[in-house]
Design an enzyme around this catalytic site. Structure first.
Site, PDB file in Angstrom:
ATOM      1  N   SER B  21     -78.737 104.819  29.487  1.00 52.51           N
ATOM      2  CA  SER B  21     -78.738 106.143  30.112  1.00 52.51           C
ATOM      3  C   SER B  21     -80.099 106.500  30.696  1.00 52.51           C
ATOM      4  O   SER B  21     -81.140 106.225  30.105  1.00 52.51           O
ATOM      5  CB  SER B  21     -78.356 107.177  29.060  1.00 52.51           C
ATOM      6  OG  SER B  21     -78.444 108.462  29.606  1.00 52.51           O
ATOM      7  N   ALA B  70     -91.141 111.420  31.049  1.00 50.26           N
ATOM      8  CA  ALA B  70     -90.924 112.764  30.508  1.00 50.26           C
ATOM      9  C   ALA B  70     -90.011 113.517  31.461  1.00 50.26           C
ATOM     10  O   ALA B  70     -90.348 114.579  31.965  1.00 50.26           O
ATOM     11  CB  ALA B  70     -92.252 113.485  30.341  1.00 50.26           C
ATOM     12  N   ASN B  99     -73.667 110.145  28.511  1.00 48.81           N
ATOM     13  CA  ASN B  99     -74.704 110.367  27.506  1.00 48.81           C
ATOM     14  C   ASN B  99     -74.859 111.883  27.377  1.00 48.81           C
ATOM     15  O   ASN B  99     -75.205 112.572  28.332  1.00 48.81           O
ATOM     16  CB  ASN B  99     -75.999 109.707  27.996  1.00 48.81           C
ATOM     17  CG  ASN B  99     -77.174 109.912  27.075  1.00 48.81           C
ATOM     18  OD1 ASN B  99     -77.898 110.902  27.205  1.00 48.81           O
ATOM     19  ND2 ASN B  99     -77.392 108.996  26.156  1.00 48.81           N
ATOM     20  N   CYS B 130     -83.500 112.387  22.316  1.00 47.40           N
ATOM     21  CA  CYS B 130     -84.357 112.543  23.497  1.00 47.40           C
ATOM     22  C   CYS B 130     -85.688 113.161  23.093  1.00 47.40           C
ATOM     23  O   CYS B 130     -85.730 114.278  22.584  1.00 47.40           O
ATOM     24  CB  CYS B 130     -83.696 113.420  24.552  1.00 47.40           C
ATOM     25  SG  CYS B 130     -84.764 113.582  25.996  1.00 47.40           S
ATOM     26  N   ASN B 192     -83.711 104.699  21.417  1.00 46.91           N
ATOM     27  CA  ASN B 192     -84.179 105.562  22.488  1.00 46.91           C
ATOM     28  C   ASN B 192     -85.693 105.324  22.597  1.00 46.91           C
ATOM     29  O   ASN B 192     -86.236 104.474  21.895  1.00 46.91           O
ATOM     30  CB  ASN B 192     -83.851 107.030  22.171  1.00 46.91           C
ATOM     31  CG  ASN B 192     -83.712 107.859  23.452  1.00 46.91           C
ATOM     32  OD1 ASN B 192     -84.500 107.684  24.383  1.00 46.91           O
ATOM     33  ND2 ASN B 192     -82.741 108.737  23.495  1.00 46.91           N
ATOM     34  N   THR B 193     -86.360 106.055  23.433  1.00 45.73           N
ATOM     35  CA  THR B 193     -87.777 105.775  23.660  1.00 45.73           C
ATOM     36  C   THR B 193     -88.643 106.190  22.470  1.00 45.73           C
ATOM     37  O   THR B 193     -88.292 107.088  21.713  1.00 45.73           O
ATOM     38  CB  THR B 193     -88.268 106.492  24.927  1.00 45.73           C
ATOM     39  OG1 THR B 193     -87.925 107.866  24.824  1.00 45.73           O
ATOM     40  CG2 THR B 193     -87.631 105.899  26.172  1.00 45.73           C
ATOM     41  N   GLY B 244     -86.539  97.305  25.931  1.00 40.79           N
ATOM     42  CA  GLY B 244     -87.367  96.268  26.536  1.00 40.79           C
ATOM     43  C   GLY B 244     -86.661  95.000  26.949  1.00 40.79           C
ATOM     44  O   GLY B 244     -87.312  93.987  27.191  1.00 40.79           O
TER      45      GLY B 244
HETATM   46  C1  LIG Z   1     -86.731 107.244  33.082  1.00 39.64           C
HETATM   47  C2  LIG Z   1     -85.930 107.168  31.839  1.00 39.64           C
HETATM   48  C3  LIG Z   1     -84.967 108.144  31.566  1.00 39.64           C
HETATM   49  C4  LIG Z   1     -84.212 108.094  30.402  1.00 39.64           C
HETATM   50  N1  LIG Z   1     -83.254 109.049  30.172  1.00 39.64           N
HETATM   51  C5  LIG Z   1     -82.475 108.972  29.064  1.00 39.64           C
HETATM   52  C6  LIG Z   1     -81.423 109.903  28.825  1.00 39.64           C
HETATM   53  O1  LIG Z   1     -81.174 110.802  29.637  1.00 39.64           O
HETATM   54  N2  LIG Z   1     -80.688 109.800  27.684  1.00 39.64           N
HETATM   55  C7  LIG Z   1     -80.934 108.800  26.765  1.00 39.64           C
HETATM   56  O2  LIG Z   1     -80.244 108.729  25.757  1.00 39.64           O
HETATM   57  N3  LIG Z   1     -81.899 107.893  26.981  1.00 39.64           N
HETATM   58  C8  LIG Z   1     -82.670 107.954  28.093  1.00 39.64           C
HETATM   59  N4  LIG Z   1     -83.663 107.009  28.294  1.00 39.64           N
HETATM   60  C9  LIG Z   1     -83.873 105.949  27.284  1.00 39.64           C
HETATM   61  C10 LIG Z   1     -83.160 104.668  27.659  1.00 39.64           C
HETATM   62  O3  LIG Z   1     -81.763 104.869  27.763  1.00 39.64           O
HETATM   63  C11 LIG Z   1     -83.453 103.565  26.633  1.00 39.64           C
HETATM   64  O4  LIG Z   1     -83.037 104.012  25.359  1.00 39.64           O
HETATM   65  C12 LIG Z   1     -84.922 103.210  26.547  1.00 39.64           C
HETATM   66  O5  LIG Z   1     -85.511 103.267  27.825  1.00 39.64           O
HETATM   67  C13 LIG Z   1     -85.188 101.840  25.922  1.00 39.64           C
HETATM   68  O6  LIG Z   1     -84.649 100.789  26.675  1.00 39.64           O
HETATM   69  P1  LIG Z   1     -85.474  99.965  27.793  1.00 39.64           P
HETATM   70  O7  LIG Z   1     -86.765  99.559  27.185  1.00 39.64           O
HETATM   71  O8  LIG Z   1     -84.587  98.831  28.173  1.00 39.64           O
HETATM   72  O9  LIG Z   1     -85.690 100.910  28.924  1.00 39.64           O
HETATM   73  C14 LIG Z   1     -84.431 107.045  29.472  1.00 39.64           C
HETATM   74  C15 LIG Z   1     -85.386 106.062  29.738  1.00 39.64           C
HETATM   75  C16 LIG Z   1     -86.130 106.107  30.905  1.00 39.64           C
HETATM   76  C17 LIG Z   1     -87.140 105.034  31.174  1.00 39.64           C
END
Ligand SMILES: Cc1cc2nc3c(=O)[nH]c(=O)nc-3n(C[C@H](O)[C@H](O)[C@H](O)COP(=O)(O)O)c2cc1C
Ligand SMILES: Cc1cc2nc3c(=O)[nH]c(=O)nc-3n(C[C@H](O)[C@H](O)[C@H](O)COP(=O)(O)OP(=O)(O)OC[C@H]3O[C@@H](n4cnc5c(N)ncnc54)[C@H](O)[C@@H]3O)c2cc1C
Ligand code: FES
Lengths: 254, 303
Positions: B21, B70, B99, B130, B192-193, B244
């Site tokens: 998401s 952010a 989501n 979040c 999540n992040t 990642g």
């Molecule tokens: C720009 C951005 C926006 C995101 N928005 C959401 C969101 O709206 N809802 C959510 O559950 N996670 C959100 N995430 C988190 C991602 O879905 C994911 O959990 C996280 O980036 C880790 O995976 P990755 O390292 O492959 O990006 C966001 C991540 C990024 C980078």
């Protein structure tokens, strides 16, 4: 997404390079104001792509030009690319400048620093369609004034430098060109304070004004929502609804 | 061709690759680059009951092998999704999940009730993690009590698949996973992040308007992998792993650690065709190692 080949990478001085890319296939149609997201390989600190404006397109020679200013690792790597090396680009992205309604319209294109990049392509596009351009280009010193010969092919060129080493001394908005005459359309790209001053001039003289924004971007195609600017419609993405905006749409205090 | 079909809770996926998401828009943004119906599941951007403008710019800073964001859940609200976005998605032949985030339990419940009516949305990913909003969001996902409470209330009204997305910003993520499993989550997704920050040394200003933001990308992978392994060892429901993933090998690592499916996030920004490559790569991996089904390698790390 395309792999392009470096045809030429010419250091214009120690800060700027002109990267000329080509492809065995015909390059896609591009519009002035659009940009490319360039992938920088073999650099641990450069993870995301780097947005770079389309500086010029020579369809006959099948060349795409990028004007790159070195500000960090990504742009440094781009300037170090060797002839024959491959670069991966996502392009063309974003919207474009708007053509004036009348061919007799008085046009002013104002660029500062590396912000001149999209104006060369825009100038060539306008000239091809029978418009007459005035370019006003500014820089800190004459080393920051680039591609003057190229600009001269497409219209009249005026310059300012902060240290007086080229053209009139001062900022673009202090140039004598702006004192006497009025313009119907003003297009600008460069540092934000410069664009704001240009936009204020345009507002005062009732010119239609478009600015090209350079917000930091993660994707470049409207999915991360990181590049937003505040507009009368709320937060919108600079990468898809811009980078070119009419100043009446932006919430700028000018 | 190995068998890539996988069941995650009530969802039947054609392969274990989903998109995370907030990194894949509504999916359609990627149609120019690839056939998005190949993807096992698409999780659309964070949606809330009401319209949100999100945080002020700047919202992004690149950091070593990753990025901080952010965004703050900018979206036009659940009704806009239902009336304007859903019609453009409903005929795409893949699982489209929404989501869902909220600042109060009532908000989550009300939005979930409306999403429950959508025939072609087989599930939601309940975002209790979040880090970029002032109220709600991660606050729900960082204590067992509040995580359990929001899952319980949404479960009452939401009948389709409910995947619960967990926050890594906790001391013991398996406790939270167990708490949401007990309240009826069909699966859990993580991570999540990670909460982080960056300062511009020259200007002495933070890079993000909110000072702190969420870290994603390869920088978080080892942490994410460890958490997926811990959670997979703790719960019985399926685990969806992310954090990642940049290529096939990364995806395989998560599956070996116990994930039944994976999500790709930030990598989509760099290569918008990455999901297709990872799907093909997993198939190739299974063939090379003589496995006939993806099920054979879930949690198959050999110690
Ligand atoms: C720009 C951005 C926006 C995101 N928005 C959401 C969101 O709206 N809802 C959510 O559950 N996670 C959100 N995430 C988190 C991602 O879905 C994911 O959990 C996280 O980036 C880790 O995976 P990755 O390292 O492959 O990006 C966001 C991540 C990024 C980078
Ligand atoms: C639509 C658009 C068009 C652009 N066109 C051009 C162009 O034609 N030529 C060109 O040289 N550059 C252009 N830029 C700016 C260019 O993208 C950045 O300079 C580049 O991403 C910096 O990468 P780096 O790795 O070299 O520096 P980094 O190490 O990432 O950053 C070095 C310094 O530059 C600053 N910086 C990074 N990105 C930006 C940005 N987008 N705007 C302002 N400052 C930034 C950082 O805050 C930091 O202080 C454009 C940007 C956008 C959004
Ligand atoms: S850079 Fe991702 S939405 Fe504009």
């Amino acid at each position: 997404m395309l792999d392009l080949i470096v045809k030429k990478n010419e250091a214009l001085n120690n800060q700027y390079s002109l990267l000329v890319l080509t492809s065995p296939d015909k390059l896609p149609e591009m519009l002035p104001g659009q940009f490319a997201e360039v992938r920088v390989d073999n650099s641990p600190s450069t993870f995301l792509r780097r947005p770079i404006s389309i500086n010029y397109v020579d369809y006959e020679a099948n060349e795409l030009w990028l004007l790159v200013q070195i500000v960090g690792e990504g742009t440094r790597k781009m300037c170090e690319l060797k002839v024959g090396e491959v670069v991966n680009l996502l392009f063309p992205l974003g919207n474009s400048f708007t053509l004036p309604e009348s061919k007799d319209a008085k046009l002013l294109l104002v660029g500062g620093g590396v912000g001149i990049a999209p104006l060369l392509f825009w100038g060539s596009y306008l000239k091809e369609r029978g418009y007459k351009c005035n370019f006003l280009l500014g820089g800190r010193s004459k080393d920051n004034l680039l591609q003057l010969c190229e600009f001269e092919q497409f219209g009249d060129v005026y310059t300012t430098t902060e240290d007086g080493t080229h053209g009139e001394k001062g900022f673009v908005t202090q140039h004598s060109l702006l004192q006497g005459s009025n313009f119907d359309y003003v297009y600008t790209c460069g540092p934000t304070p410069m664009m704001k001053a240009v936009a204020a001039y345009a507002a005062k003289t009732e010119a239609i004004c478009e600015v090209s924004l350079e917000n930091t971007m993660a994707c470049g195609f409207g999915t991360c929502l990181c590049c937003v600017t505040d507009t009368i419609k709320g937060h919108v993405c600079v990468c898809t609804e811009g980078p070119v905006f009419n100043i009446t749409k932006l919430k700028w205090q000018i | 061709m190995a068998n890539l079909d996988i069941k995650i809770g009530k969802l039947q996926l054609k392969n274990p690759v989903m998109t995370a998401s907030g990194t894949f828009g509504y999916g359609t943004e990627y149609s120019d680059f690839m056939d998005i119906s190949r993807i096992g599941g698409i999780i659309v951007k964070g949606t809330t009951l009401r319209d949100r403008q999100g945080n002020q710019y700047p919202r992004m800073a690149e950091t070593p092998s990753g990025m901080l964001n952010a965004v703050g859940l900018q979206n036009k609200g659940v009704d806009y999704f239902i009336n304007h976005i859903y019609p453009t998605l409903k005929d795409i032949d893949t699982n489209i999940l929404v989501n869902l985030s909220g600042s109060t339990i009532e908000d989550y419940v009300e939005a979930a009730e409306r999403l429950n009516e959508l025939e072609k949305i087989p599930g939601i990913e309940l975002n209790i993690s979040c880090p970029n909003v002032k109220e709600g969001g991660m606050a729900f996902g960082t204590s067992c009590l509040s995580a359990a409470q929001v899952v319980r209330e949404v479960r009452r009204v939401y009948k389709n698949d409910m995947m619960v997305k967990l926050s890594p910003n906790v001391t013991d993520i398996s406790e939270i996973a167990l708490a949401v499993e007990a309240e009826g989550a069909d699966s859990v997704s993580l991570i999540n992040t990670l909460l982080g920050m960056a300062i511009n040394a020259e200007t002495r200003k933070p890079y993000l308007s909110t000072i702190t933001g969420g870290l994603s990308g390869p920088a978080v992978k080892p942490v994410a992998l460890r958490m997926v392994w811990q959670v997979a060892n703790a719960v019985k429901i399926p685990v969806v792993g992310m954090g990642g993933i940049m290529n096939t090998a990364d995806a395989i690592e998560f599956i070996l650690a116990g994930a039944s499916a994976i999500q790709i996030g930030t990598a989509n920004f760099i290569d918008p065709t990455i999901t297709g490559k990872v799907i093909d790569g997993i198939d190739d991996y299974l063939n090379r190692h003589g496995y006939s089904s993806i099920n054979d390698i879930i949690g198959a790390m050999e110690v």
